[in-house]
Motif scaffolding. Structure first.
Motif, PDB file in Angstrom:
ATOM      1  N   ILE A  62      64.381  52.260  38.189  1.00 35.22           N
ATOM      2  CA  ILE A  62      63.871  51.200  37.313  1.00 35.22           C
ATOM      3  C   ILE A  62      64.484  49.860  37.704  1.00 35.22           C
ATOM      4  O   ILE A  62      63.785  48.844  37.824  1.00 35.22           O
ATOM      5  CB  ILE A  62      64.176  51.520  35.833  1.00 35.22           C
ATOM      6  N   GLN A  63      65.802  49.843  37.932  1.00 36.81           N
ATOM      7  CA  GLN A  63      66.489  48.603  38.298  1.00 36.81           C
ATOM      8  C   GLN A  63      65.971  48.047  39.616  1.00 36.81           C
ATOM      9  O   GLN A  63      65.778  46.828  39.767  1.00 36.81           O
ATOM     10  CB  GLN A  63      67.997  48.855  38.399  1.00 36.81           C
ATOM     11  N   GLN A  69      60.488  43.083  41.519  1.00 31.89           N
ATOM     12  CA  GLN A  69      59.576  42.223  40.768  1.00 31.89           C
ATOM     13  C   GLN A  69      60.065  40.775  40.762  1.00 31.89           C
ATOM     14  O   GLN A  69      59.267  39.839  40.899  1.00 31.89           O
ATOM     15  CB  GLN A  69      59.438  42.716  39.325  1.00 31.89           C
ATOM     16  N   THR A  70      61.378  40.601  40.610  1.00 34.43           N
ATOM     17  CA  THR A  70      61.952  39.253  40.647  1.00 34.43           C
ATOM     18  C   THR A  70      61.683  38.598  41.994  1.00 34.43           C
ATOM     19  O   THR A  70      61.313  37.416  42.072  1.00 34.43           O
ATOM     20  CB  THR A  70      63.470  39.315  40.387  1.00 34.43           C
ATOM     21  N   ILE A  76      55.813  34.475  45.101  1.00 34.00           N
ATOM     22  CA  ILE A  76      54.543  33.904  44.628  1.00 34.00           C
ATOM     23  C   ILE A  76      54.715  32.421  44.302  1.00 34.00           C
ATOM     24  O   ILE A  76      53.891  31.579  44.692  1.00 34.00           O
ATOM     25  CB  ILE A  76      54.034  34.682  43.397  1.00 34.00           C
ATOM     26  N   HIS A  77      55.782  32.076  43.599  1.00 31.65           N
ATOM     27  CA  HIS A  77      56.022  30.681  43.219  1.00 31.65           C
ATOM     28  C   HIS A  77      56.206  29.791  44.448  1.00 31.65           C
ATOM     29  O   HIS A  77      55.685  28.672  44.498  1.00 31.65           O
ATOM     30  CB  HIS A  77      57.255  30.585  42.317  1.00 31.65           C
ATOM     31  N   LEU A 269      51.287  44.524  43.598  1.00 33.95           N
ATOM     32  CA  LEU A 269      52.501  45.350  43.568  1.00 33.95           C
ATOM     33  C   LEU A 269      53.331  45.051  42.319  1.00 33.95           C
ATOM     34  O   LEU A 269      53.917  45.962  41.725  1.00 33.95           O
ATOM     35  CB  LEU A 269      53.342  45.106  44.827  1.00 33.95           C
ATOM     36  N   TYR A 270      53.357  43.801  41.899  1.00 33.58           N
ATOM     37  CA  TYR A 270      54.075  43.445  40.671  1.00 33.58           C
ATOM     38  C   TYR A 270      53.495  44.210  39.474  1.00 33.58           C
ATOM     39  O   TYR A 270      54.234  44.777  38.671  1.00 33.58           O
ATOM     40  CB  TYR A 270      53.989  41.937  40.430  1.00 33.58           C
ATOM     41  N   ASP A 271      52.164  44.216  39.371  1.00 32.31           N
ATOM     42  CA  ASP A 271      51.517  44.937  38.263  1.00 32.31           C
ATOM     43  C   ASP A 271      51.738  46.443  38.376  1.00 32.31           C
ATOM     44  O   ASP A 271      51.926  47.137  37.372  1.00 32.31           O
ATOM     45  CB  ASP A 271      50.018  44.630  38.243  1.00 32.31           C
TER      46      ASP A 271
END
Length: 320
Positions: A62-63, A69-70, A76-77, A269-271
């Protein structure tokens, strides 16, 4: 003798039905049945829970997904900010379920790509910072291009010269001070503009500290570069360095722009991670509750679908 093909089965159910479910599974031929509960909890007492290796792996997974995700959001930004014209059409988000799930097969490739974006952004920031500093140095060096002295070779056996600038009023005051005190110091004007004069001050080495103090008292600004070479040589070398860094910046931006065309994968992938994290957290919750049980085992592949259907029809369970 042919090897019997087996399917792995995992069952989540209500604890009050556990014995009936286990009896059913044994009758149907499940083998290697494993109880995935953390430990045998005392009634109304969760203080005896011992964290298993499986639970540690679950938390670490999970971590890792949250960390990735971060990175994906940061990538993306960066790409959105640098290439706002490269929009993603809404129709590209209309994925089939298979297309969405297949993102897992390219997970490592996508994470490597987003990590490259972050590294290139760091390199780009460093290059741009260095370029800003070099351009400022060039502006200073421009004022010294006609000075034929090498500040790194500013001493002889007995003398030392000091290179720098003074405004005109301070220059006149310095000359008067040196003349009045009859110091063995020579002032050589080099260049001047409307306000400032570039000078070389020559004196004996043993008087270096005294001369330095006198110059600073009169607003003397030292030539700011310690590198070996005459100002024009330094200027030309710095210009070459600037050109190299500008090429590196352009190449880095071109590489980032190519990746920007693929950033839809970052969103997907984030989703995908969102769903997997929620599933993992739900699994973790059910394993620690007093009201549920979780078991897994193996059964013959040819009857696995039938058993799944029978379990879900007869008991309050979820089977995967």
């Amino acid at each position: 003798m042919a090897i019997l093909k087996m399917d792995k089965i995992r069952i989540l159910g209500l604890k009050n039905e556990k014995s009936n479910v286990l009896s059913f599974l044994q009758r149907k031929g499940i083998i290697e049945l494993i109880d995935l509960k953390i430990s045998d909890l005392k009634e109304n007492d969760a203080s005896d829970v011992q964290v298993s290796a499986e639970d540690i792996d679950l938390q670490e997974n999970i971590q890792k997904m949250q960390n990735d995700q971060t990175s994906l959001i940061s990538g993306i930004h960066i790409l959105d900010e640098k290439f706002p014209g490269k929009t993603i059409e809404k129709k590209n988000f209309n994925l089939s379920l298979n297309e969405f799930l297949n993102i897992e097969s390219r997970e490592e490739e996508i994470i490597e790509l987003v990590n490259n974006v972050l590294k290139m952004e760091n390199n780009l920031s460093s290059l741009q910072s260095e370029l800003t500093t070099l351009n400022k140095e060039q502006q200073i060096l421009k004022n010294w291009l006609n000075v034929p002295l090498n500040p790194a070779k500013n001493t002889t056996e007995r003398t030392k010269f000091f290179l720098g600038t003074l405004n005109k009023n301070d220059f006149l005051h310095l000359k008067e001070t040196i003349s009045a005190e009859e110091n063995l110091i020579a002032i050589v004007p080099l260049n001047e503009d409307d306000d400032l004069i570039q000078i070389a001050v020559v004196g004996f080495k043993e008087d270096e500290l005294e001369i330095d103090h006198l110059l600073k008292q009169n607003g003397f600004k030292y030539y700011p570069f310690a590198e070996a070479g005459k100002p024009r040589e330094l200027y030309n070398n710095t210009k070459e360095t600037i050109n190299k860094k500008e090429v590196l910046i352009e190449e880095t931006l071109n590489s980032l722009e190519k990746i920007a065309d693929k950033r839809l994968d970052f969103y997907i992938l984030y989703d995908y991670y969102n769903i997997m994290i929620e599933q993992s957290q739900a699994l973790e919750l059910t394993k620690s509750t007093m009201a549920t049980f979780l078991v897994e085992g193996y059964l013959p592949q040819k009857i696995s679908n039938n058993i799944k259907n029978e379990l879900e029809n007869e008991f309050t369970v979820f089977v995967e």
